[in-house]
Scaffold this active site. Structure first.
Site, PDB file in Angstrom:
ATOM      1  CD  GLU A  12       3.963  12.171   4.584  1.00 36.33           C
ATOM      2  OE1 GLU A  12       4.760  11.414   5.144  1.00 36.33           O
ATOM      3  OE2 GLU A  12       4.069  13.418   4.629  1.00 36.33           O
TER       4      GLU A  12
ATOM      5  CG  ASP B 221      -4.220  -2.855 -10.684  1.00 37.57           C
ATOM      6  OD1 ASP B 221      -5.338  -3.125 -11.158  1.00 37.57           O
ATOM      7  OD2 ASP B 221      -3.264  -2.489 -11.386  1.00 37.57           O
TER       8      ASP B 221
ATOM      9  CD  GLU C 224      -8.356  -7.496 -16.045  1.00 34.18           C
ATOM     10  OE1 GLU C 224      -7.280  -7.731 -16.622  1.00 34.18           O
ATOM     11  OE2 GLU C 224      -8.970  -6.414 -16.161  1.00 34.18           O
TER      12      GLU C 224
ATOM     13  CD  GLU D 191       5.350  11.676   8.991  1.00 37.14           C
ATOM     14  OE1 GLU D 191       5.894  12.374   8.102  1.00 37.14           O
ATOM     15  OE2 GLU D 191       5.843  11.508  10.124  1.00 37.14           O
TER      16      GLU D 191
ATOM     17  CG  ASP E 281       8.725  16.090   6.901  1.00 33.84           C
ATOM     18  OD1 ASP E 281       8.134  15.084   6.460  1.00 33.84           O
ATOM     19  OD2 ASP E 281       9.799  16.011   7.520  1.00 33.84           O
TER      20      ASP E 281
END
Length: 459
Positions: A324, A33, A199, A322, A450
């Protein structure tokens, strides 16, 4: 499953297509979504989240990923969850969201369920910044309960009037007030429901025309769209942006213009079917670039390919990045592995506002696309925490490409005991895809990661 050259996990071929995305664009979590928002030069991609053990829909939170290059996506973790709405059912039904900015605030619209009520409601939360945290704005639903009140999409028009559309299998809309948490006038069921509408509506304006894209007739769901000269129709169907595909029972569009390009987001079940032939609701967000036709219509696009979109700007390694921030992550294949491109491994975790990479095990890797080292780097620094330890090998262009440095990670005193460690690098110049290949003994997690940064040569 067909595979593009860039998606094949073979070093010689991976190097042939640098600075390119691969679909799906998020590999550390199952996401669905997509609700992209462009704000201050950044794409904020809000998503729903399928739990790792989901068979049917099992959804408890909404997540955020950001990018400035459409290829490397930074995970911000969950920015809202069912706990944001304590009056809602808490074990499931955190379905398709959208966030829109107005007057320095950010409004998250999301469908949830009410305990003991079989019908659906739409809630609204507000935050002072796009990364949240989002807080319940009302203490009760904005609209509902009515069966099919799901998948909200919000838009603020040039004249300041805001609209909220939603619904499955019918389509409703209402005019929002300036406070974005109340509405005026009746809730209207669209009398000219778009052809093959199912939808997941996505409402926006471009070039003086109003667009409503949506998940088309189930099942399988493709992406249909209609256009109008007015924000409440009448709507004219102009075909499908993407035909349905038997590999994906669902879909959900999000469309943006960003840095000179137009992009449509959706999802598929590729990672689920990499793992098993059994259909489970474990979905993964995808993206494709397209060009509008001269009359504003949208061409029919092929089903989500594995190659994804091209990077639109390089990544600067001389600032804090970062960990991530990821273009792709998987595990270096062994000869006995099933010949697929992705295997589950690395995850992300969030502690307060801090997100980091976790569940790093031997031979897992992270690809960061299009890193511009310029004239050269001489040192690499990473912030890590570990009770075990291992190494980070730095490769260029593939997980088996040239090694420019190796960082040894010993015990830092335990998980959560963060330390900054550094190592010299050599041969890092120009633009390359950068691969962090993690190595260590056994199958247990090695360390958490990190952030990282390079230092320029001569500095």
């Amino acid at each position: 499953m067909s595979k593009s050259v860039c998606a094949i996990a073979v070093a010689a071929l991976a190097a042939a297509c640098p600075s390119h995305a691969e679909n799906p664009i998020i590999q550390t979590n199952f996401t669905a979504d997509p609700a992209p928002m462009v704000y201050n030069g950044t794409v904020y991609l809000y998503t729903s989240h399928d739990e790792d053990d989901a068979y049917g829909f099992k959804m408890k939170e909404w997540r955020l990923y950001t990018s400035t290059d459409m290829v490397n996506w930074t995970d911000h973790g969950a920015v809202a969850s069912l706990k944001t709405f304590p009056w809602a059912r808490q074990d499931n039904d955190a379905w398709a969201p959208q966030v829109v900015p107005r007057n320095g605030k950010f409004y998250l619209y999301a469908p949830v369920s009410v305990p003991g009520e079989p019908k659906n409601v739409i809630a609204v939360a507000v935050a002072d910044k796009p990364e949240g945290p989002f807080k319940d704005a009302l203490g009760h639903p904005l609209v509902g309960p009515v069966t099919g009140y799901i998948d909200p999409t919000a838009f603020v028009d040039d004249d300041g009037q805001a609209y909220l559309y939603w619904g499955n299998p019918n389509l409703w809309y209402v005019k929002l007030n300036q406070d974005m948490v109340s509405y005026s006038g009746p809730i209207v069921q669209e009398p000219t429901k778009p052809a093959n509408y199912q939808e997941g509506p996505w409402f926006y304006k471009r070039g003086g025309k109003y667009y409503l894209a949506y998940a088309s007739t189930c099942c399988s769901e493709g992406i249909g769209y209609v256009m109008s000269d007015h924000p409440t129709g009448p709507w004219v169907h102009h075909g499908d942006i993407m035909d349905g595909n038997k590999a994906s029972s669902g879909n959900h569009p999000g469309i943006i213009d960003y840095k000179g390009g137009s992009y449509v987001f959706g999802f598929n079940y590729r990672f689920n079917f990499d793992d098993t032939p059994v259909h489970r609701e474990r979905r993964s967000i995808t993206v494709a670039k397209f060009n509008y036709n001269a009359d504003g219509t949208i061409p029919n696009l092929p089903w989500w390919n594995t190659e994804g979109v091209a990077q639109i700007e390089s990544l600067d390694p001389y600032r804090r990045v970062e960990a991530e921030t990821i273009a792709w992550t998987s595990r270096v294949p062994s000869p006995w592995d099933h010949p697929i491109d992705w295997v589950p491994g690395i995850k992300t975790a969030k502690n307060g506002d801090s997100v980091y990479v976790t569940r790093i095990t031997n031979k897992t890797y992270i690809k960061v696309a299009g890193v511009d080292f310029g004239k050269g780097a001489e040192r690499f620094t990473a912030r890590v925490a570990s009770g075990a330890g291992g190494t980070i090998e730095l490769h260029l262009d593939s997980f088996s490409g040239p090694v420019i440095g190796t960082l040894a990670v010993g015990s830092t005193g335990g998980w959560g005991a963060w330390q900054s460690l550094s190592a010299p690098v050599k041969g890092a110049a120009g633009k390359h895809d950068l691969f962090f290949v993690f190595k260590g003994d056994g199958s247990d997690p090695l360390f958490d990661f990190d952030y990282w940064q390079f230092a320029k040569a001569g500095k």
